[in-house]
Write a protein that holds these residues in place. Structure first.
Motif, mmCIF file in Angstrom:
data_model
loop_
_atom_site.group_PDB
_atom_site.id
_atom_site.type_symbol
_atom_site.label_atom_id
_atom_site.label_comp_id
_atom_site.label_asym_id
_atom_site.label_seq_id
_atom_site.Cartn_x
_atom_site.Cartn_y
_atom_site.Cartn_z
ATOM 1 N N ALA A 94 -22.570 -7.518 -23.841
ATOM 2 C CA ALA A 94 -23.471 -6.413 -24.203
ATOM 3 C C ALA A 94 -24.581 -6.884 -25.147
ATOM 4 O O ALA A 94 -25.675 -6.328 -25.154
ATOM 5 N N GLU A 95 -24.289 -7.916 -25.955
ATOM 6 C CA GLU A 95 -25.266 -8.368 -26.947
ATOM 7 C C GLU A 95 -26.293 -9.357 -26.394
ATOM 8 O O GLU A 95 -27.413 -9.425 -26.899
ATOM 9 N N HIS A 96 -25.897 -10.146 -25.397
ATOM 10 C CA HIS A 96 -26.759 -11.272 -24.995
ATOM 11 C C HIS A 96 -27.391 -11.152 -23.620
ATOM 12 O O HIS A 96 -28.317 -11.907 -23.315
ATOM 13 N N PHE A 97 -26.889 -10.264 -22.780
ATOM 14 C CA PHE A 97 -27.387 -10.228 -21.404
ATOM 15 C C PHE A 97 -28.245 -8.983 -21.165
ATOM 16 O O PHE A 97 -28.146 -7.984 -21.888
ATOM 17 N N ASP A 98 -29.093 -9.065 -20.132
ATOM 18 C CA ASP A 98 -29.943 -7.937 -19.733
ATOM 19 C C ASP A 98 -29.313 -7.132 -18.594
ATOM 20 O O ASP A 98 -29.545 -5.933 -18.477
ATOM 21 N N TRP A 99 -28.578 -7.843 -17.743
ATOM 22 C CA TRP A 99 -27.948 -7.239 -16.569
ATOM 23 C C TRP A 99 -26.486 -7.667 -16.503
ATOM 24 O O TRP A 99 -26.144 -8.778 -16.923
ATOM 25 N N VAL A 100 -25.646 -6.816 -15.899
ATOM 26 C CA VAL A 100 -24.273 -7.188 -15.543
ATOM 27 C C VAL A 100 -24.037 -6.732 -14.103
ATOM 28 O O VAL A 100 -24.224 -5.554 -13.791
ATOM 29 N N HIS A 101 -23.642 -7.672 -13.239
ATOM 30 C CA HIS A 101 -23.471 -7.356 -11.805
ATOM 31 C C HIS A 101 -22.037 -7.070 -11.420
ATOM 32 O O HIS A 101 -21.779 -6.737 -10.265
ATOM 33 N N THR A 102 -21.107 -7.271 -12.340
ATOM 34 C CA THR A 102 -19.702 -7.335 -11.947
ATOM 35 C C THR A 102 -18.845 -6.256 -12.611
ATOM 36 O O THR A 102 -17.697 -6.500 -12.957
ATOM 37 N N LEU A 123 -28.403 -1.685 -20.899
ATOM 38 C CA LEU A 123 -27.902 -2.774 -20.064
ATOM 39 C C LEU A 123 -27.987 -2.322 -18.594
ATOM 40 O O LEU A 123 -27.567 -1.212 -18.261
ATOM 41 N N GLN A 124 -28.546 -3.177 -17.761
ATOM 42 C CA GLN A 124 -28.759 -2.846 -16.351
ATOM 43 C C GLN A 124 -27.494 -3.221 -15.565
ATOM 44 O O GLN A 124 -27.030 -4.363 -15.662
ATOM 45 N N ILE A 125 -26.960 -2.280 -14.808
ATOM 46 C CA ILE A 125 -25.616 -2.447 -14.253
ATOM 47 C C ILE A 125 -25.599 -2.373 -12.730
ATOM 48 O O ILE A 125 -26.215 -1.490 -12.130
ATOM 49 N N CYS A 126 -24.856 -3.301 -12.127
ATOM 50 C CA CYS A 126 -24.463 -3.165 -10.722
ATOM 51 C C CYS A 126 -22.938 -3.063 -10.675
ATOM 52 O O CYS A 126 -22.236 -3.730 -11.448
ATOM 53 N N LEU A 127 -22.443 -2.235 -9.788
ATOM 54 C CA LEU A 127 -21.000 -2.154 -9.558
ATOM 55 C C LEU A 127 -20.633 -3.150 -8.470
ATOM 56 O O LEU A 127 -21.272 -3.191 -7.407
ATOM 57 N N GLN A 128 -19.600 -3.953 -8.746
ATOM 58 C CA GLN A 128 -19.138 -4.903 -7.734
ATOM 59 C C GLN A 128 -18.186 -4.192 -6.782
ATOM 60 O O GLN A 128 -17.215 -3.574 -7.217
ATOM 61 N N VAL A 129 -18.467 -4.287 -5.497
ATOM 62 C CA VAL A 129 -17.672 -3.596 -4.484
ATOM 63 C C VAL A 129 -16.912 -4.621 -3.651
ATOM 64 O O VAL A 129 -17.459 -5.655 -3.254
ATOM 65 N N SER A 138 -11.509 -8.897 -6.188
ATOM 66 C CA SER A 138 -12.532 -8.385 -7.091
ATOM 67 C C SER A 138 -13.297 -7.224 -6.485
ATOM 68 O O SER A 138 -13.575 -7.202 -5.294
ATOM 69 N N GLY A 139 -13.642 -6.284 -7.347
ATOM 70 C CA GLY A 139 -14.509 -5.198 -6.924
ATOM 71 C C GLY A 139 -13.761 -3.896 -6.729
ATOM 72 O O GLY A 139 -12.571 -3.865 -6.440
ATOM 73 N N VAL A 140 -14.517 -2.815 -6.908
ATOM 74 C CA VAL A 140 -13.965 -1.482 -6.687
ATOM 75 C C VAL A 140 -13.865 -1.269 -5.168
ATOM 76 O O VAL A 140 -14.679 -1.804 -4.411
#
Ligand SMILES: *Cc1c(COP(=O)(O)O)cnc(C)c1O
Length: 234
Positions: A94-102, A123-129, A138-140
């Motif tokens: 949360a402190e160092h990244f701009d996006w999280v894809h997972t 924080l820009q988020i993608c949900l891993q499917v 891995s993934g929902v």
């Protein structure tokens, strides 16, 4: 001599061709350079060639590299976390990244939202499917995706941007496309449910073209830029 600039050039050419095939401008596809296991020097070479967005899988390695690249005087870069997330390791992400894809669980999303420092952009988020079923842990699941997406979209310090998947590797082009088409269908369904999504993070070195033809807006490319990875050295 480093091959990084010419590799980036070759991928740019592939992106242009595949985007054209899908009837989209090349600018609708962002190249994320996956620098895991490679050093800050490799990132800086890619930066010198014009690359600005980088993906990391391993938290400590990624945070160290972000600092090293900053210390070397690089321009502002965009850093994407694309590795598995342990729930006790969310704060540095949360402190160092701009996006999280997972992101694949509500609890992880809640922690990322709570731990995102005030003063930084959401924080820009993608949900891993998990679109490959049994073959991947891995993934929902597609069945649980909609409920998770609506919960994550409501969290204050996150912006839900879209979906990410890592399909089971297959060589057959039609099979590659089928997996990406399945992710696109889920994305379109969520948009129809009113979620303002604009990102499909799909496609890696080996299945880049199929992903773009099926609508990828971010492709995550490592070895085709930096060469093959040596995990023992990393
Ligand atoms: C390593 C990795 C990539 C890049 O893979 P290449 O085959 O080297 O292009 C992309 N996405 C994720 C999630 C990865 O872990």
């Amino acid at each position: 001599m480093s091959l990084i600039p010419q590799n980036l050039q070759a991928i740019a050419t592939t992106i242009v061709a595949a985007a054209q095939e899908s009837g989209r401008p090349a600018e609708s596809v962002q190249l994320l350079a996956v620098s895991k296991t490679f050093g800050a020097d490799a990132v800086l070479e890619a930066v010198a060639a014009g690359q600005r967005a980088f993906g990391e899988n391993y938290l400590q390695e990624g945070v160290d590299k972000i600092k090293a690249v900053q210390d070397a005087g690089a321009p502002k870069l965009e850093w994407h976390f694309i590795g598995p997330i342990q729930s006790n390791k969310t704060r540095p992400i949360a402190e160092h990244f701009d996006w999280v894809h997972t992101v694949e669980r509500e609890k992880i999303a809640q922690r990322l939202s709570e731990q995102r420092p005030a003063g930084l952009a959401p924080l820009q988020i993608c949900l891993q499917v998990n679109i490959s079923g049994e073959a991947s842990k891995s993934g929902v699941t597609p069945q649980e995706l909609s409920a998770l997406a609506h919960k994550v979209a409501a969290l204050p310090n996150l912006t839900l941007r879209g979906l990410m998947a890592i399909p089971e590797p297959v060589e057959d082009y039609a099979q590659q496309r089928a997996a990406f088409a399945a992710l696109r269908a889920l994305y379109q369904q969520l948009r129809a449910e009113g979620l303002a999504l604009d990102t499909l993070s799909m496609g890696m070195s080996a299945d880049l073209r199929a992903a773009i033809v099926e609508g990828a807006t971010i492709v995550r490319v490592g070895s085709a830029i930096f060469g093959s990875r040596n995990y023992h050295k990393a």
